[in-house]
Design an enzyme around this catalytic site. Structure first.
Site, PDB file in Angstrom:
ATOM      1  N   SER A  10       0.839  -1.201   0.000  1.00 56.52           N
ATOM      2  CA  SER A  10       0.000   0.000   0.000  1.00 56.52           C
ATOM      3  C   SER A  10       0.878   1.257   0.000  1.00 56.52           C
ATOM      4  O   SER A  10       0.527   2.274  -0.579  1.00 56.52           O
ATOM      5  CB  SER A  10      -0.902  -0.001   1.243  1.00 56.52           C
ATOM      6  OG  SER A  10      -0.111  -0.145   2.407  1.00 56.52           O
ATOM      7  N   TYR A  41      -4.357   0.559   4.099  1.00 63.77           N
ATOM      8  CA  TYR A  41      -5.283  -0.517   3.742  1.00 63.77           C
ATOM      9  C   TYR A  41      -5.943  -1.143   4.977  1.00 63.77           C
ATOM     10  O   TYR A  41      -6.990  -1.762   4.880  1.00 63.77           O
ATOM     11  CB  TYR A  41      -4.506  -1.633   3.029  1.00 63.77           C
ATOM     12  CG  TYR A  41      -4.338  -1.479   1.531  1.00 63.77           C
ATOM     13  CD1 TYR A  41      -4.857  -0.394   0.822  1.00 63.77           C
ATOM     14  CD2 TYR A  41      -3.657  -2.470   0.815  1.00 63.77           C
ATOM     15  CE1 TYR A  41      -4.683  -0.300  -0.552  1.00 63.77           C
ATOM     16  CE2 TYR A  41      -3.486  -2.378  -0.562  1.00 63.77           C
ATOM     17  CZ  TYR A  41      -4.001  -1.295  -1.243  1.00 63.77           C
ATOM     18  OH  TYR A  41      -3.840  -1.217  -2.608  1.00 63.77           O
ATOM     19  N   GLY A  42      -5.277  -0.985   6.135  1.00 68.38           N
ATOM     20  CA  GLY A  42      -5.631  -1.786   7.314  1.00 68.38           C
ATOM     21  C   GLY A  42      -7.024  -1.599   7.862  1.00 68.38           C
ATOM     22  O   GLY A  42      -7.501  -2.422   8.637  1.00 68.38           O
ATOM     23  N   CYS A  73       2.758  -7.096   1.593  1.00 72.09           N
ATOM     24  CA  CYS A  73       1.738  -6.466   2.432  1.00 72.09           C
ATOM     25  C   CYS A  73       0.924  -7.579   3.069  1.00 72.09           C
ATOM     26  O   CYS A  73       0.269  -8.354   2.353  1.00 72.09           O
ATOM     27  CB  CYS A  73       0.860  -5.572   1.571  1.00 72.09           C
ATOM     28  SG  CYS A  73      -0.525  -4.828   2.455  1.00 72.09           S
ATOM     29  N   ASN A  74       0.960  -7.683   4.385  1.00 70.78           N
ATOM     30  CA  ASN A  74       0.187  -8.728   5.082  1.00 70.78           C
ATOM     31  C   ASN A  74      -1.312  -8.487   4.926  1.00 70.78           C
ATOM     32  O   ASN A  74      -2.091  -9.424   4.779  1.00 70.78           O
ATOM     33  CB  ASN A  74       0.525  -8.712   6.575  1.00 70.78           C
ATOM     34  CG  ASN A  74       1.960  -9.096   6.865  1.00 70.78           C
ATOM     35  OD1 ASN A  74       2.253 -10.235   7.203  1.00 70.78           O
ATOM     36  ND2 ASN A  74       2.880  -8.149   6.735  1.00 70.78           N
ATOM     37  N   THR A  75      -1.712  -7.224   4.970  1.00 71.13           N
ATOM     38  CA  THR A  75      -3.133  -6.886   4.886  1.00 71.13           C
ATOM     39  C   THR A  75      -3.708  -7.332   3.542  1.00 71.13           C
ATOM     40  O   THR A  75      -4.831  -7.847   3.469  1.00 71.13           O
ATOM     41  CB  THR A  75      -3.312  -5.361   5.067  1.00 71.13           C
ATOM     42  OG1 THR A  75      -2.638  -4.974   6.270  1.00 71.13           O
ATOM     43  CG2 THR A  75      -4.761  -4.966   5.153  1.00 71.13           C
ATOM     44  N   CYS A 184       3.166  -6.563   9.837  1.00 73.83           N
ATOM     45  CA  CYS A 184       2.870  -5.524   8.846  1.00 73.83           C
ATOM     46  C   CYS A 184       4.234  -5.098   8.332  1.00 73.83           C
ATOM     47  O   CYS A 184       5.153  -4.856   9.131  1.00 73.83           O
ATOM     48  CB  CYS A 184       2.146  -4.354   9.497  1.00 73.83           C
ATOM     49  SG  CYS A 184       2.058  -2.886   8.439  1.00 73.83           S
ATOM     50  N   THR A 185       4.385  -5.020   7.009  1.00 69.63           N
ATOM     51  CA  THR A 185       5.721  -4.760   6.456  1.00 69.63           C
ATOM     52  C   THR A 185       6.231  -3.350   6.768  1.00 69.63           C
ATOM     53  O   THR A 185       7.419  -3.086   6.623  1.00 69.63           O
ATOM     54  CB  THR A 185       5.721  -4.988   4.929  1.00 69.63           C
ATOM     55  OG1 THR A 185       4.644  -4.220   4.362  1.00 69.63           O
ATOM     56  CG2 THR A 185       5.567  -6.453   4.598  1.00 69.63           C
ATOM     57  N   HIS A 186       5.337  -2.466   7.197  1.00 61.15           N
ATOM     58  CA  HIS A 186       5.812  -1.144   7.620  1.00 61.15           C
ATOM     59  C   HIS A 186       6.615  -1.228   8.926  1.00 61.15           C
ATOM     60  O   HIS A 186       7.469  -0.378   9.180  1.00 61.15           O
ATOM     61  CB  HIS A 186       4.633  -0.193   7.865  1.00 61.15           C
ATOM     62  CG  HIS A 186       4.082   0.429   6.613  1.00 61.15           C
ATOM     63  ND1 HIS A 186       3.311  -0.265   5.716  1.00 61.15           N
ATOM     64  CD2 HIS A 186       4.207   1.686   6.104  1.00 61.15           C
ATOM     65  CE1 HIS A 186       2.963   0.543   4.723  1.00 61.15           C
ATOM     66  NE2 HIS A 186       3.496   1.729   4.936  1.00 61.15           N
TER      67      HIS A 186
END
Ligand code: DGL
Length: 258
Positions: A10, A41-42, A73-75, A184-186
């Site tokens: 995202s 996106y979350g 992106c896990n979401t 979460c990749t962030h």
């Protein structure tokens, strides 16, 4: 024809996976695509999100002529991996919370999952916990405000320590918890700050190395990297261009979304 490996998120979170891909596949050409117009996106509705992720990934795969797509992106992955694999003709590697590796390292059998509110509640995530951490206590913590903090941090702004402290606070209510999944990749982009904010030492686990390993197995016909990789965004702007250039990508081109 050989093409790059396209990394999608995202926002800038996928850059934590880019670092792992570069370490494992130093000669591969990489491209980057993000849907920053719709970040985060979350907290979005599932049905809308599936349509959006399909549209963005289809456009980015076509524009980049990539050899493989890494959904960093896990979401997005915990929701739309099957749909993406059905629609796209390139191999698709997903990113899901590192529950299995966390269960392997936790001595206390008490784990925290730090992710977006969508990811912590997804059936996919609950199945991962049942399958790989059935003997562990897992505290799921929605930490959506950390997504913005990571975006701000990479853009050169000072992170807000109060936001970080309050996002992590539920983890410290569990005295036995010894391992935290960055789902979460962030969040790996903030790892040093998260670690500094922790009142005690815990292991922080993420999926980036596993994703890079998997990508190296499934991607064939990968172009050799030379010069900055291409990048694409739904809202290309100067701050994003600055961040992408620090990670070895040229300025983002707009995504052609129907
Ligand atoms: N980086 C994304 C993830 O891994 C999500 C960030 C967002 O909420 O947009 O889940």
């Amino acid at each position: 024809m050989a093409g790059p490996i396209l990394v999608f998120d995202s926002g800038v979170g996928g850059l934590s996976v880019v670092a792992a891909l570069r370490a494992r596949m130093p000669h591969a050409a990489l491209a980057y695509a993000c849907d920053n117009a719709m970040l985060p996106y979350g907290r979005r509705q599932d049905a809308w999100l599936v349509e959006r992720i399909l549209a963005v990934c289809e456009a980015a795969v076509a524009a980049s002529r990539c050899a493989a797509l890494v959904v960093a992106c896990n979401t997005a992955s915990t929701l739309a991996l099957d749909a993406l694999r059905e629609h796209l003709r390139v191999p698709v590697v997903g990113t899901v919370p590192a529950i299995k590796p966390a269960a392997m390292v936790s001595r206390s059998r008490h784990i925290g999952l730090l992710a977006t509110s969508a990811t912590v509640a997804r059936p996919y995530t609950l199945r991962l916990i049942e399958t790989f951490a059935a003997d562990c206590r897992v505290r799921r913590v929605a930490a959506d405000p950390l997504v913005r903090e990571a975006e701000r941090y990479l853009a050169g702004e000072l992170p807000d320590s109060a936001v970080i402290a309050s996002a992590l606070a539920p983890l410290w209510e569990e005295p036995e918890l010894d391992t935290v999944v960055l789902g979460c990749t962030h969040f790996p982009l903030l790892r040093d700050l998260l670690s500094a904010a922790a009142p005690r030492a815990v292991s922080w686990v993420d999926s980036s190395d596993a994703i890079a390993r998997r990508t190296a197995q499934v991607a064939s016909d990968v172009a050799l990297g030379s010069g900055p990789g291409q990048s694409f965004a739904s809202a290309p702007d100067m701050p994003l261009a600055g961040v992408l250039s620090r990670f070895g990508f040229s300025g983002p081109r707009p995504l052609a979304l129907g």
